[in-house]
Design an enzyme around this catalytic site. Structure first.
Site, short mmCIF file in Angstrom:
data_model
loop_
_atom_site.label_atom_id
_atom_site.label_comp_id
_atom_site.label_asym_id
_atom_site.label_seq_id
_atom_site.Cartn_x
_atom_site.Cartn_y
_atom_site.Cartn_z
N HIS A 1 0.85 -1.19 0.00
CA HIS A 1 0.00 0.00 0.00
C HIS A 1 0.88 1.24 0.00
O HIS A 1 1.95 1.25 0.64
CB HIS A 1 -0.92 0.01 1.24
CG HIS A 1 -2.04 0.99 1.15
ND1 HIS A 1 -1.88 2.32 1.47
CD2 HIS A 1 -3.33 0.85 0.75
CE1 HIS A 1 -3.04 2.95 1.30
NE2 HIS A 1 -3.92 2.08 0.86
N ASP B 1 -7.77 -4.11 -0.80
CA ASP B 1 -8.31 -4.32 -2.14
C ASP B 1 -8.28 -5.80 -2.53
O ASP B 1 -9.17 -6.28 -3.23
CB ASP B 1 -7.52 -3.49 -3.17
CG ASP B 1 -7.62 -2.01 -2.91
OD1 ASP B 1 -8.75 -1.53 -2.73
OD2 ASP B 1 -6.59 -1.32 -2.89
#
Length: 459
Positions: free
Chosen positions: A337, A394
């Protein structure tokens, strides 16, 4: 309603206390305001130091241009704080995420999405009576104006749901012209209710349009997540059984997506709202920003990657090796991330729900097998561990949405439903700030210097 008002008053008190705290801590040992210094061409410029309640420090450059004629250059604003905010705190190095001071893990375990939405927007967790009133009010505003259904007749069946969401939310301003004034608190509160209540209906209708099914009206007897699942998947020809595990998984997904500080779409909502555009228009702009594949489309990209691996024979090792090869442009989606340099706390929350849904489904979908193999590699392979490339929110959210039966084009629309309370909270906070100004970034011009104009006949 009296309790509702008193709790919002209490939040105002905490804002005043926070401001006092910051004023006290923005001082050096001598009791004078702490400053940083910038030296340019021999000129020494003092920049006030701003310290947040969690110890974050920044330099206030708001008067820099007025006093020196200088501006700062920061493409993408990655080092520039556009505002002070009391809504969300995240620490990427330590993997921490807090909404209004509450750890995301505790909120996900103890609250539902509606309760978290109230917390984000109004600053305090509601008591039982206030929460019940809030739920009831939302249920009474879930219906769309019948004329809005005609909008869907004008969209092609394969229109992207985000285009439909952005258009329909903007169109709400034409149906509710009684509540467009950003300066009228009662109008804003009514618009907040309408948006929270109607966005799931708008999204579900977009899905029904895409598959040619009749629209399912919302039901006031169901919870927020139950209602959405029913509008998405029910048919008038047969009963629809609502799976509580599906409801729980959806609830967790909405909570972990509810806010994430000053991201692209949130900054868009603030920027559009800074011109005193109404809340409908500001949220419509935020939906458009979220639509971008670099922002809200990451979970869709993750599932696309899994399907690509499946179509190529399901050879997970091949793609892991490609990701490790520095000369190969392939990258595994759903790992690591930009902000979190440790684990993504949101991923940890929905990881268990993901496994539970997959076990319950007991399907032979090879995409799920590939996802589980990739997860195992990321958690055990030294290459991923050293680089802290853990599965992120995600990765798990895309897999869960697929398991719930939500089609891939709807993934970003689901993100929008979850992020709505955060957008509203930031829009509301911005308008309450005494420092509110219309957003107007500066630039460094690098074009042609003044040129002589050549008449058309001489060119």
């Amino acid at each position: 309603m009296e309790k509702f008002e008193s709790r919002k008053k209490r939040n105002l008190d905490t804002q005043q206390e926070r401001a006092a705290w910051m004023n006290e801590h923005d001082k050096n040992e001598g009791g004078k305001p702490a400053v940083g210094k910038l030296i340019v061409d021999g000129l020494e410029i003092e920049l006030p130091l701003v310290v947040g309640t969690e110890g974050e420090r920044g330099l206030d450059i708001s008067k820099l241009r007025a006093e020196t004629g200088l501006v700062t250059l920061d493409p993408g604003y990655v080092n520039t704080g556009s505002t002070t905010s009391a809504i969300t705190y995240l620490n990427g190095e330590q993997g921490k995420l807090f909404y209004r001071g509450y750890a995301i893990e505790r909120l996900a375990a103890e609250c539902d999405f509606v309760e978290v939405a109230y917390l984000l927007i109004y600053g305090e967790l509601p008591d039982a009576e206030t929460l019940e009133h809030f739920r009831l009010t939302l249920r009474r505003h879930t219906l769309l104006h019948e004329d809005m259904r005609l909008f869907y007749d004008g969209f092609p069946f394969d229109a992207h749901p985000m285009a439909t969401l952005s258009s329909a939310v903007g169109a709400l301003s034409t149906f509710y012209q009684d509540a467009l004034n950003p300066a009228d608190k009662e109008q804003v509160d009514l618009t907040i209710i309408r948006l929270l209540a109607k966005l799931p209906t708008i999204a579900a209708y977009a899905h029904k349009k895409s598959v040619g099914h009749p629209y399912i009206y919302p039901s006031n007897e169901l919870s927020y997540c139950e209602n959405f699942l029913r509008m998405m998947f029910a048919l008038p020809t047969e009963p629809y059984e609502i799976d509580p595990d599906f409801v729980n998984a959806l609830n967790l997904l909405l909570i972990v997506h509810a806010d994430h500080e000053q991201n692209c779409s949130t900054s868009t909502v603030r920027m559009v709202g800074s011109s005193d555009s109404n809340l409908f228009a500001s949220i419509s702009a935020g939906i458009s920003a979220l639509w971008g594949p670099l922002h809200g489309g990451a979970n869709e990209a993750c599932v696309s990657m899994l399907e690509m691996i499946m179509a190529d024979g399901g050879n997970v090792k091949k793609y892991v090796d490609m990701a490790k090869d520095k000369d190969n442009n392939f990258r595994l989606m759903g790992f690591g991330h930009r902000v979190y340099k440790n684990f993504d706390p949101r991923a940890k929350i929905i990881e268990g729900a993901c496994k539970k849904i997959l076990q319950k489904q007991n399907t032979n979908d090879p995409v799920f097998d590939i996802a589980q193999q990739l997860e195992e590699v990321a958690l055990k392979d030294e290459y991923f561990i050293e680089r802290k490339l853990y599965p992120n929110v995600d990765f798990y959210s895309g897999v869960i949405y697929r398991a719930l039966g939500i089609p891939m084009p709807m993934f970003t629309a689901m993100f929008a439903i979850g992020r709505l309370p955060g957008w509203i909270a930031h829009w509301r906070e911005m308008h309450a700030s005494p420092k509110k100004r219309i957003a107007r970034p500066r630039q460094i011009y690098v074009g042609a210097t003044q040129r002589e104009f050549v008449p058309l006949e001489d060119r």
